[in-house]
Write a protein that holds these residues in place. Sequence first.
Motif, PDB file in Angstrom:
ATOM      1  N   ILE A  31      39.756  41.242  37.988  1.00  0.00           N
ATOM      2  CA  ILE A  31      38.550  40.709  38.487  1.00  0.00           C
ATOM      3  C   ILE A  31      38.645  40.308  40.002  1.00  0.00           C
ATOM      4  N   ILE A  32      39.670  39.708  40.150  1.00  0.00           N
ATOM      5  CA  ILE A  32      40.010  39.309  41.719  1.00  0.00           C
ATOM      6  C   ILE A  32      40.016  40.575  42.705  1.00  0.00           C
ATOM      7  N   LEU A  33      40.926  41.301  42.117  1.00  0.00           N
ATOM      8  CA  LEU A  33      41.071  42.593  42.700  1.00  0.00           C
ATOM      9  C   LEU A  33      39.875  43.546  42.947  1.00  0.00           C
ATOM     10  N   ALA A  34      39.141  43.577  41.946  1.00  0.00           N
ATOM     11  CA  ALA A  34      38.051  44.492  41.907  1.00  0.00           C
ATOM     12  C   ALA A  34      36.926  43.736  42.945  1.00  0.00           C
ATOM     13  N   TYR A  35      36.999  42.345  42.807  1.00  0.00           N
ATOM     14  CA  TYR A  35      35.875  41.515  43.680  1.00  0.00           C
ATOM     15  C   TYR A  35      36.350  41.828  45.013  1.00  0.00           C
ATOM     16  N   PHE A  40      34.864  44.150  50.242  1.00  0.00           N
ATOM     17  CA  PHE A  40      35.257  44.837  51.540  1.00  0.00           C
ATOM     18  C   PHE A  40      34.291  46.204  51.769  1.00  0.00           C
ATOM     19  N   THR A  41      34.097  46.793  50.670  1.00  0.00           N
ATOM     20  CA  THR A  41      33.329  47.894  50.481  1.00  0.00           C
ATOM     21  C   THR A  41      31.894  47.719  51.211  1.00  0.00           C
ATOM     22  N   ASN A  42      31.338  46.585  50.464  1.00  0.00           N
ATOM     23  CA  ASN A  42      29.947  46.014  50.991  1.00  0.00           C
ATOM     24  C   ASN A  42      30.097  45.731  52.471  1.00  0.00           C
ATOM     25  N   GLU A  43      30.838  45.106  52.964  1.00  0.00           N
ATOM     26  CA  GLU A  43      31.213  44.975  54.429  1.00  0.00           C
ATOM     27  C   GLU A  43      31.157  46.103  55.284  1.00  0.00           C
ATOM     28  N   LEU A  44      32.032  47.187  54.890  1.00  0.00           N
ATOM     29  CA  LEU A  44      31.785  48.410  55.643  1.00  0.00           C
ATOM     30  C   LEU A  44      30.702  49.359  55.471  1.00  0.00           C
ATOM     31  N   LEU A  49      25.236  49.311  45.857  1.00  0.00           N
ATOM     32  CA  LEU A  49      25.757  50.300  44.703  1.00  0.00           C
ATOM     33  C   LEU A  49      27.062  50.807  44.778  1.00  0.00           C
ATOM     34  N   MET A  50      27.338  51.046  45.901  1.00  0.00           N
ATOM     35  CA  MET A  50      28.801  51.602  45.945  1.00  0.00           C
ATOM     36  C   MET A  50      29.672  50.581  45.942  1.00  0.00           C
ATOM     37  N   SER A  51      29.506  49.223  46.191  1.00  0.00           N
ATOM     38  CA  SER A  51      30.498  48.262  45.934  1.00  0.00           C
ATOM     39  C   SER A  51      30.331  47.951  44.367  1.00  0.00           C
ATOM     40  N   LEU A  52      29.516  48.166  43.505  1.00  0.00           N
ATOM     41  CA  LEU A  52      29.509  48.148  42.173  1.00  0.00           C
ATOM     42  C   LEU A  52      30.314  49.320  41.727  1.00  0.00           C
ATOM     43  N   VAL A  54      32.873  50.748  43.109  1.00  0.00           N
ATOM     44  CA  VAL A  54      34.278  50.386  43.710  1.00  0.00           C
ATOM     45  C   VAL A  54      34.902  49.346  42.550  1.00  0.00           C
ATOM     46  N   PHE A  55      34.110  48.557  42.390  1.00  0.00           N
ATOM     47  CA  PHE A  55      34.297  47.254  41.450  1.00  0.00           C
ATOM     48  C   PHE A  55      34.790  48.012  40.002  1.00  0.00           C
ATOM     49  N   ILE A  56      33.981  48.768  39.449  1.00  0.00           N
ATOM     50  CA  ILE A  56      34.293  49.340  38.081  1.00  0.00           C
ATOM     51  C   ILE A  56      35.312  50.311  38.353  1.00  0.00           C
ATOM     52  N   MET A  57      35.617  51.128  39.269  1.00  0.00           N
ATOM     53  CA  MET A  57      36.680  51.856  39.207  1.00  0.00           C
ATOM     54  C   MET A  57      37.975  51.071  39.230  1.00  0.00           C
ATOM     55  N   ILE A  58      38.062  50.024  40.221  1.00  0.00           N
ATOM     56  CA  ILE A  58      39.313  49.241  40.359  1.00  0.00           C
ATOM     57  C   ILE A  58      39.558  48.528  39.100  1.00  0.00           C
ATOM     58  N   ARG A  59      38.499  48.043  38.251  1.00  0.00           N
ATOM     59  CA  ARG A  59      38.645  47.442  37.038  1.00  0.00           C
ATOM     60  C   ARG A  59      39.559  48.512  35.773  1.00  0.00           C
ATOM     61  N   PHE A  60      38.756  49.634  36.330  1.00  0.00           N
ATOM     62  CA  PHE A  60      39.335  50.839  35.106  1.00  0.00           C
ATOM     63  C   PHE A  60      40.726  51.028  35.616  1.00  0.00           C
ATOM     64  N   MET A  61      41.316  51.415  36.890  1.00  0.00           N
ATOM     65  CA  MET A  61      42.503  51.846  37.411  1.00  0.00           C
ATOM     66  C   MET A  61      43.512  50.661  37.146  1.00  0.00           C
ATOM     67  N   TYR A  62      42.963  49.385  36.998  1.00  0.00           N
ATOM     68  CA  TYR A  62      43.976  48.359  36.811  1.00  0.00           C
ATOM     69  C   TYR A  62      44.584  48.423  35.531  1.00  0.00           C
ATOM     70  N   TYR A  63      43.623  48.908  34.409  1.00  0.00           N
ATOM     71  CA  TYR A  63      44.376  48.921  33.316  1.00  0.00           C
ATOM     72  C   TYR A  63      44.810  50.119  32.894  1.00  0.00           C
ATOM     73  N   PHE A  64      44.132  51.500  33.336  1.00  0.00           N
ATOM     74  CA  PHE A  64      44.694  52.758  32.966  1.00  0.00           C
ATOM     75  C   PHE A  64      45.887  53.107  33.420  1.00  0.00           C
TER      76      PHE A  64
END
Length: 132
Positions: A31-35, A40-44, A49-52, A54-64
Amino acid sequence: MLFQKPYPNNLDLAGENTRINNFIIDFLVSIILAYMAAKFTNELSGDSLMSLVVFIMIRFMYYFLPEKIYGKTLGKMITKTKVVDINRQEPTTLMLIKRTLLRAVTLLLTFISDENVAFHDQFSKTYVVNEV
């Protein structure tokens, strides 16, 4: 219960407390990494929607990724457990994709699980076992 003890192939399944510790560690870290990545994505981009995504992708990749490469996430490294298939072998890529995707509904469906085999394990045919 889905499985009766002894579990298939006499797997030394990680206990309920160990599974809870894995969950807490991995949930907080992911959650911390994805947040941070989503913020960061939202600020850039200014695109929530892109931030969301990115959040989902980071969470997926953290486990997978760690489970594919090492057979374990950070939580499992700390608790000395790992993910295996019924034969104590490395799960297939498809098994790990199913396992990771099903984590999203695991909390909602814990009533289906027994104390040592979570919903996402049952349907991906994976097991979390104590390392030998």
